[in-house]
Design a protein around this motif. Sequence first.
Motif, PDB file in Angstrom:
ATOM      1  N   LEU A  28       0.833  -1.201   0.000  1.00  0.00           N
ATOM      2  CA  LEU A  28       0.000   0.000   0.000  1.00  0.00           C
ATOM      3  C   LEU A  28       0.870   1.254   0.000  1.00  0.00           C
ATOM      4  O   LEU A  28       0.566   2.219  -0.709  1.00  0.00           O
ATOM      5  CB  LEU A  28      -0.962   0.008   1.189  1.00  0.00           C
ATOM      6  N   SER A  29       1.947   1.245   0.740  1.00  0.00           N
ATOM      7  CA  SER A  29       2.855   2.389   0.758  1.00  0.00           C
ATOM      8  C   SER A  29       3.424   2.659  -0.630  1.00  0.00           C
ATOM      9  O   SER A  29       3.487   3.805  -1.085  1.00  0.00           O
ATOM     10  CB  SER A  29       3.982   2.133   1.763  1.00  0.00           C
ATOM     11  N   LEU A  32       0.653   4.205  -2.752  1.00  0.00           N
ATOM     12  CA  LEU A  32       0.346   5.598  -2.418  1.00  0.00           C
ATOM     13  C   LEU A  32       1.499   6.539  -2.758  1.00  0.00           C
ATOM     14  O   LEU A  32       1.284   7.742  -2.908  1.00  0.00           O
ATOM     15  CB  LEU A  32      -0.046   5.708  -0.947  1.00  0.00           C
ATOM     16  N   ASP A  39      -4.634  12.228   2.956  1.00  0.00           N
ATOM     17  CA  ASP A  39      -4.094  11.503   4.111  1.00  0.00           C
ATOM     18  C   ASP A  39      -5.166  10.732   4.882  1.00  0.00           C
ATOM     19  O   ASP A  39      -4.932   9.607   5.318  1.00  0.00           O
ATOM     20  CB  ASP A  39      -3.380  12.459   5.061  1.00  0.00           C
ATOM     21  N   ASP A  41      -8.086   9.578   3.757  1.00  0.00           N
ATOM     22  CA  ASP A  41      -8.513   8.439   2.942  1.00  0.00           C
ATOM     23  C   ASP A  41      -7.483   7.315   3.045  1.00  0.00           C
ATOM     24  O   ASP A  41      -7.834   6.153   3.243  1.00  0.00           O
ATOM     25  CB  ASP A  41      -8.675   8.845   1.476  1.00  0.00           C
ATOM     26  N   ALA A  42      -6.210   7.671   2.911  1.00  0.00           N
ATOM     27  CA  ALA A  42      -5.146   6.671   2.964  1.00  0.00           C
ATOM     28  C   ALA A  42      -5.107   5.979   4.323  1.00  0.00           C
ATOM     29  O   ALA A  42      -5.013   4.750   4.403  1.00  0.00           O
ATOM     30  CB  ALA A  42      -3.799   7.332   2.657  1.00  0.00           C
ATOM     31  N   GLU A  46      -5.999   2.081   4.863  1.00  0.00           N
ATOM     32  CA  GLU A  46      -4.945   1.214   5.383  1.00  0.00           C
ATOM     33  C   GLU A  46      -5.402   0.475   6.641  1.00  0.00           C
ATOM     34  O   GLU A  46      -5.106  -0.707   6.815  1.00  0.00           O
ATOM     35  CB  GLU A  46      -3.686   2.016   5.681  1.00  0.00           C
ATOM     36  N   VAL A  76      -5.511   2.470  -6.905  1.00  0.00           N
ATOM     37  CA  VAL A  76      -5.958   3.843  -6.716  1.00  0.00           C
ATOM     38  C   VAL A  76      -6.674   4.204  -7.999  1.00  0.00           C
ATOM     39  O   VAL A  76      -6.075   4.236  -9.071  1.00  0.00           O
ATOM     40  CB  VAL A  76      -4.792   4.823  -6.450  1.00  0.00           C
ATOM     41  N   LEU A  81     -10.262   4.248  -3.572  1.00  0.00           N
ATOM     42  CA  LEU A  81      -9.224   3.277  -3.251  1.00  0.00           C
ATOM     43  C   LEU A  81      -9.921   1.928  -3.229  1.00  0.00           C
ATOM     44  O   LEU A  81     -11.009   1.793  -2.649  1.00  0.00           O
ATOM     45  CB  LEU A  81      -8.606   3.569  -1.891  1.00  0.00           C
ATOM     46  N   ARG A 139     -12.666   8.439  -2.614  1.00  0.00           N
ATOM     47  CA  ARG A 139     -11.642   9.447  -2.375  1.00  0.00           C
ATOM     48  C   ARG A 139     -12.271  10.805  -2.112  1.00  0.00           C
ATOM     49  O   ARG A 139     -13.282  11.175  -2.685  1.00  0.00           O
ATOM     50  CB  ARG A 139     -10.716   9.556  -3.589  1.00  0.00           C
TER      51      ARG A 139
END
Length: 141
Positions: A28-29, A32, A39, A41-42, A46, A76, A81, A139
Amino acid sequence: MSADTPPVVRVLEEFAKPETVERVHQLLSELLTAAPVDDMDAMQFELALAEIAANIIEHATKTDGGQVSLRVELEVRPDSLYANLSDDGEQARVDLKSVELPDELSERGRGLAIALTVLDELSYRRAGHRNQWTLVRHRTL
């Protein structure tokens, strides 16, 4: 990311083991980094992704005692997401409509409730010989 931009996709395939959760975080990192998103949403995506992956890794079994294979596909998209997690373990016994947070003293059982809270869509189905989990977070645009 415009509506006609193709999704940015990352895939992980391996046997489900405790260290797989860390590899899902790394995947995932990477995703992204390639396609930055809001931030919040991420962070919430996660959180849900980690909870579902951890549940699969902890609870998925095979009747023959063999290793459970796990496939994680992350995207994405212009508006969301998306994750699809599939495994070849036994059918999961889950009813997402009846999921509730356990009492506050309980040490376990919050994962699905948390995921349902932070996602716009969480679904489970059995397709062929695989469990399929779909996670979607819209998103912030």
